[in-house]
Design a protein around this motif. Sequence first.
Motif, PDB file in Angstrom:
ATOM      1  N   PHE A  43       0.838  -1.197   0.000  1.00 14.22           N
ATOM      2  CA  PHE A  43       0.000   0.000   0.000  1.00 14.22           C
ATOM      3  C   PHE A  43       0.877   1.252   0.000  1.00 14.22           C
ATOM      4  CE2 PHE A  43      -2.827  -3.202   1.766  1.00 14.22           C
ATOM      5  CZ  PHE A  43      -4.057  -2.882   1.212  1.00 14.22           C
ATOM      6  N   GLY A  44       0.464   2.251  -0.778  1.00 12.14           N
ATOM      7  CA  GLY A  44       1.163   3.522  -0.804  1.00 12.14           C
ATOM      8  C   GLY A  44       0.739   4.399   0.364  1.00 12.14           C
ATOM      9  N   ARG A  45       1.447   5.493   0.529  1.00 12.71           N
ATOM     10  CA  ARG A  45       1.155   6.386   1.655  1.00 12.71           C
ATOM     11  C   ARG A  45      -0.257   6.970   1.576  1.00 12.71           C
ATOM     12  NH1 ARG A  45       6.902   9.749   1.961  1.00 12.71           N
ATOM     13  NH2 ARG A  45       8.161   8.032   2.813  1.00 12.71           N
ATOM     14  N   ARG A  46      -0.712   7.248   0.379  1.00 13.14           N
ATOM     15  CA  ARG A  46      -2.062   7.786   0.220  1.00 13.14           C
ATOM     16  C   ARG A  46      -3.111   6.762   0.658  1.00 13.14           C
ATOM     17  NH1 ARG A  46      -4.562   9.998  -5.524  1.00 13.14           N
ATOM     18  NH2 ARG A  46      -6.603  10.662  -4.721  1.00 13.14           N
ATOM     19  N   ASP A  47      -2.857   5.478   0.353  1.00 14.83           N
ATOM     20  CA  ASP A  47      -3.769   4.422   0.780  1.00 14.83           C
ATOM     21  C   ASP A  47      -3.878   4.369   2.298  1.00 14.83           C
ATOM     22  OD1 ASP A  47      -4.205   3.459  -1.859  1.00 14.83           O
ATOM     23  OD2 ASP A  47      -2.331   2.333  -1.758  1.00 14.83           O
ATOM     24  N   VAL A  48      -2.720   4.429   2.958  1.00 16.24           N
ATOM     25  CA  VAL A  48      -2.678   4.283   4.416  1.00 16.24           C
ATOM     26  C   VAL A  48      -3.452   5.402   5.104  1.00 16.24           C
ATOM     27  CG1 VAL A  48      -1.135   4.206   6.414  1.00 16.24           C
ATOM     28  CG2 VAL A  48      -0.505   3.015   4.317  1.00 16.24           C
ATOM     29  N   ARG A  49      -3.489   6.577   4.474  1.00 17.75           N
ATOM     30  CA  ARG A  49      -4.222   7.710   5.067  1.00 17.75           C
ATOM     31  C   ARG A  49      -5.713   7.680   4.732  1.00 17.75           C
ATOM     32  NH1 ARG A  49       0.404  10.627   3.069  1.00 17.75           N
ATOM     33  NH2 ARG A  49      -0.861  11.362   1.318  1.00 17.75           N
ATOM     34  N   ASP A  50      -6.114   6.787   3.845  1.00 16.53           N
ATOM     35  CA  ASP A  50      -7.502   6.722   3.391  1.00 16.53           C
ATOM     36  C   ASP A  50      -8.404   6.131   4.479  1.00 16.53           C
ATOM     37  OD1 ASP A  50      -9.894   5.386   1.891  1.00 16.53           O
ATOM     38  OD2 ASP A  50      -8.986   6.710   0.400  1.00 16.53           O
ATOM     39  N   ASP A  51      -9.629   6.630   4.565  1.00 13.02           N
ATOM     40  CA  ASP A  51     -10.582   6.116   5.549  1.00 13.02           C
ATOM     41  C   ASP A  51     -10.880   4.638   5.347  1.00 13.02           C
ATOM     42  OD1 ASP A  51     -10.769   8.609   6.723  1.00 13.02           O
ATOM     43  OD2 ASP A  51     -12.600   9.182   5.649  1.00 13.02           O
ATOM     44  N   GLY A  52     -10.725   4.162   4.132  1.00 11.59           N
ATOM     45  CA  GLY A  52     -11.036   2.767   3.844  1.00 11.59           C
ATOM     46  C   GLY A  52      -9.858   1.832   3.977  1.00 11.59           C
ATOM     47  N   PHE A  53      -8.712   2.339   4.501  1.00 15.09           N
ATOM     48  CA  PHE A  53      -7.503   1.506   4.530  1.00 15.09           C
ATOM     49  C   PHE A  53      -7.662   0.259   5.387  1.00 15.09           C
ATOM     50  CE2 PHE A  53      -3.562   0.390   6.818  1.00 15.09           C
ATOM     51  CZ  PHE A  53      -2.884  -0.186   5.741  1.00 15.09           C
ATOM     52  N   ASP A  54      -8.209   0.399   6.590  1.00 19.41           N
ATOM     53  CA  ASP A  54      -8.330  -0.766   7.471  1.00 19.41           C
ATOM     54  C   ASP A  54      -9.128  -1.873   6.798  1.00 19.41           C
ATOM     55  OD1 ASP A  54      -6.845   0.454   9.425  1.00 19.41           O
ATOM     56  OD2 ASP A  54      -8.578   1.129  10.603  1.00 19.41           O
ATOM     57  N   ARG A  55     -10.222  -1.499   6.160  1.00 24.63           N
ATOM     58  CA  ARG A  55     -11.044  -2.488   5.453  1.00 24.63           C
ATOM     59  C   ARG A  55     -10.267  -3.097   4.282  1.00 24.63           C
ATOM     60  NH1 ARG A  55     -13.993  -6.699   5.142  1.00 24.63           N
ATOM     61  NH2 ARG A  55     -15.465  -6.765   3.414  1.00 24.63           N
ATOM     62  N   ALA A  56      -9.550  -2.257   3.537  1.00 24.95           N
ATOM     63  CA  ALA A  56      -8.772  -2.742   2.405  1.00 24.95           C
ATOM     64  C   ALA A  56      -7.696  -3.723   2.856  1.00 24.95           C
ATOM     65  CB  ALA A  56      -8.142  -1.566   1.659  1.00 24.95           C
TER      66      ALA A  56
END
Length: 235
Positions: A43-56
């Motif tokens: 995962f990229g840094r933008r992904d990790v900051r996304d609200d949906g990251f935990d689910r992803a």
Amino acid sequence: MDVFRSRADRPVSDRSRTDGLLASAAGGTPALSVWRPPGVMAFGRRDVRDDGFDRAAQIAESRGFQPIERDVGGRAVAYPGETLAFAHAVPIAGASASITDRYERATETLIGALRELGADVVTGEPEASFCPGEHSIRAADGGKLAGLAQRVRADAALVSGCVVVTSTDADAIAAVTEPVYDALSVRFDPASIGSVAAAGGPATPDVVARAVEDAFADGPWGSGRCRTGRVEDGR
């Protein structure tokens, strides 16, 4: 140029690997690593900051892909086992190359390596591809099979990316990326993924990896000289 290889394709933290490459480049010697991450979703840094990251991340893990965070930007990339990751670190001190120059050189080098192997590839990507970005490579008549990203610091720059080698991996990437990207609210078309094999090249990851190594060694940063080191798990 220093070429770092792992003894086995076991999980090695992205930061541990790239730290070694950047340290070499900061000392004036370009460095390269080409490897096969085994069953991970980077995962990229933008992904990790996304609200949906935990689910992803949960979705990726439930499907057998260990979630990890990489040091460069871009969206999540799945590595089922035969897909290559590569990272190339170059010195900044005294260099005149810009971010754009480094992207262009790395893209040309990678395209040259794949064409030497018989793959019909060009720059660009189809709509709704994985890890979308302008620095991408696709089959001339098919899907995206490689993408590049870059990280720059004061003393060195890191150009990194992925290369989808086999059609089997392309299918596996599509299957896990679709629900992961849905959790991150990122558009994705499963049919947008290509592979080196589908583009006419070999379906052998080690052959492609060595070709990429040779191309960078013979390129503008490598001067054809390689010193091979090792990257161990956890270091």
